[in-house]
Design an enzyme around this catalytic site. Structure first.
Site, PDB file in Angstrom:
ATOM      1  N   HIS A 199     -33.139 -33.195 -38.160  1.00 56.81           N
ATOM      2  CA  HIS A 199     -32.924 -32.922 -39.119  1.00 56.81           C
ATOM      3  C   HIS A 199     -32.001 -34.805 -39.210  1.00 56.81           C
ATOM      4  O   HIS A 199     -31.323 -35.002 -37.986  1.00 56.81           O
ATOM      5  CB  HIS A 199     -31.394 -31.732 -39.106  1.00 56.81           C
ATOM      6  CG  HIS A 199     -31.169 -31.843 -37.542  1.00 56.81           C
ATOM      7  ND1 HIS A 199     -31.897 -31.083 -36.161  1.00 56.81           N
ATOM      8  CD2 HIS A 199     -29.862 -31.855 -37.040  1.00 56.81           C
ATOM      9  CE1 HIS A 199     -30.553 -30.913 -35.553  1.00 56.81           C
ATOM     10  NE2 HIS A 199     -29.416 -31.655 -35.830  1.00 56.81           N
ATOM     11  N   GLN A 233     -29.302 -33.742 -29.094  1.00 52.49           N
ATOM     12  CA  GLN A 233     -29.372 -32.478 -29.799  1.00 52.49           C
ATOM     13  C   GLN A 233     -29.665 -31.301 -29.156  1.00 52.49           C
ATOM     14  O   GLN A 233     -29.940 -31.301 -28.113  1.00 52.49           O
ATOM     15  CB  GLN A 233     -30.858 -33.393 -30.005  1.00 52.49           C
ATOM     16  CG  GLN A 233     -31.889 -32.397 -31.133  1.00 52.49           C
ATOM     17  CD  GLN A 233     -33.691 -32.635 -31.360  1.00 52.49           C
ATOM     18  OE1 GLN A 233     -34.280 -33.475 -30.778  1.00 52.49           O
ATOM     19  NE2 GLN A 233     -34.212 -31.777 -33.148  1.00 52.49           N
ATOM     20  N   HIS A 291     -28.092 -35.693 -39.710  1.00 54.43           N
ATOM     21  CA  HIS A 291     -26.548 -36.292 -39.917  1.00 54.43           C
ATOM     22  C   HIS A 291     -26.356 -36.889 -40.719  1.00 54.43           C
ATOM     23  O   HIS A 291     -26.282 -38.199 -40.581  1.00 54.43           O
ATOM     24  CB  HIS A 291     -25.237 -35.949 -38.425  1.00 54.43           C
ATOM     25  CG  HIS A 291     -26.117 -34.915 -37.896  1.00 54.43           C
ATOM     26  ND1 HIS A 291     -25.365 -33.688 -37.195  1.00 54.43           N
ATOM     27  CD2 HIS A 291     -26.722 -34.900 -36.840  1.00 54.43           C
ATOM     28  CE1 HIS A 291     -25.702 -33.295 -36.624  1.00 54.43           C
ATOM     29  NE2 HIS A 291     -26.542 -33.594 -35.981  1.00 54.43           N
TER      30      HIS A 291
HETATM   31  P1  AMP Z   1     -28.040 -31.788 -33.322  1.00 50.42           P
HETATM   32  O1  AMP Z   1     -27.150 -31.432 -32.429  1.00 50.42           O
HETATM   33  O2  AMP Z   1     -28.630 -32.471 -33.491  1.00 50.42           O
HETATM   34  O3  AMP Z   1     -29.239 -30.998 -32.821  1.00 50.42           O
HETATM   35  O4  AMP Z   1     -27.139 -30.867 -34.457  1.00 50.42           O
HETATM   36  C1  AMP Z   1     -27.269 -29.500 -34.508  1.00 50.42           C
HETATM   37  C2  AMP Z   1     -25.863 -29.487 -35.705  1.00 50.42           C
HETATM   38  O5  AMP Z   1     -26.582 -27.870 -36.469  1.00 50.42           O
HETATM   39  C3  AMP Z   1     -24.821 -29.186 -34.932  1.00 50.42           C
HETATM   40  O6  AMP Z   1     -23.510 -30.066 -35.451  1.00 50.42           O
HETATM   41  C4  AMP Z   1     -24.323 -27.789 -35.551  1.00 50.42           C
HETATM   42  O7  AMP Z   1     -23.271 -27.666 -35.971  1.00 50.42           O
HETATM   43  C5  AMP Z   1     -25.682 -27.403 -36.097  1.00 50.42           C
HETATM   44  N1  AMP Z   1     -26.067 -26.600 -36.493  1.00 50.42           N
HETATM   45  C6  AMP Z   1     -25.889 -25.185 -36.146  1.00 50.42           C
HETATM   46  N2  AMP Z   1     -26.542 -23.693 -36.499  1.00 50.42           N
HETATM   47  C7  AMP Z   1     -26.210 -24.139 -37.752  1.00 50.42           C
HETATM   48  C8  AMP Z   1     -25.831 -22.972 -39.194  1.00 50.42           C
HETATM   49  N3  AMP Z   1     -26.415 -21.569 -39.200  1.00 50.42           N
HETATM   50  N4  AMP Z   1     -25.840 -23.464 -39.934  1.00 50.42           N
HETATM   51  C9  AMP Z   1     -25.147 -25.034 -40.235  1.00 50.42           C
HETATM   52  N5  AMP Z   1     -25.182 -26.058 -39.257  1.00 50.42           N
HETATM   53  C10 AMP Z   1     -25.584 -25.456 -38.155  1.00 50.42           C
END
Ligand code: AMP
Length: 118
Positions: free
Chosen positions: A99, A93, A101
């Site tokens: 969130h 994370q 995916h």
């Molecule tokens: P996690 O690693 O599960 O916390 O996922 C975070 C996700 O958020 C990653 O896949 C990033 O690419 C995505 N992310 C970060 N900033 C943004 C943003 N501004 N808009 C869309 N996705 C984002």
């Protein structure tokens, strides 16, 4: 509780296209997609990690799952997608606002645990 980029996005402070939204959550495209379809379902309530969810969040968590299924269908990937929640730094994370995916559009059968995510 510290704010995150997803807090700003869900509050509309950073202009972002919502593929879907309701009073409890928004759905956006991942900025760094790991599959041809890669979207995020983000609750408006800033729960940092799944393990921080409380009993009172039960209905919200169920809602996120229903939205995930509906959005996958709407995006045309209802028959072949993977739903992922990364929990904690060690779980990959990076944004500490819960969130989900949705990943789809590439081979999802190879390596049941290989997600392509960090
Ligand atoms: P996690 O690693 O599960 O916390 O996922 C975070 C996700 O958020 C990653 O896949 C990033 O690419 C995505 N992310 C970060 N900033 C943004 C943003 N501004 N808009 C869309 N996705 C984002």
């Amino acid at each position: 509780m510290s704010d995150t980029i997803f807090g700003k996005i869900t509050r509309g402070e950073i202009p972002t296209e919502f593929l879907y939204e309701d009073d409890q959550c928004v759905v956006i495209r991942d900025i760094n997609p790991q599959a041809p379809t890669h979207v995020l379902i983000i609750p408006r309530k800033p729960i940092p990690r799944l393990v921080d969810a409380a009993p009172e969040d039960q209905v919200l968590l169920g809602h996120l799952l229903v939205v995930a299924g509906n959005v996958a269908e709407k995006l045309g990937v209802g028959d072949a997608f993977r739903l992922i929640i990364n929990n904690g730094e060690g779980g990959g994370q990076t944004v500490f606002h819960l969130h989900l995916h949705i990943l789809a559009g590439r081979d999802m059968t190879e390596g049941q645990l290989a997600t392509g995510l960090n």
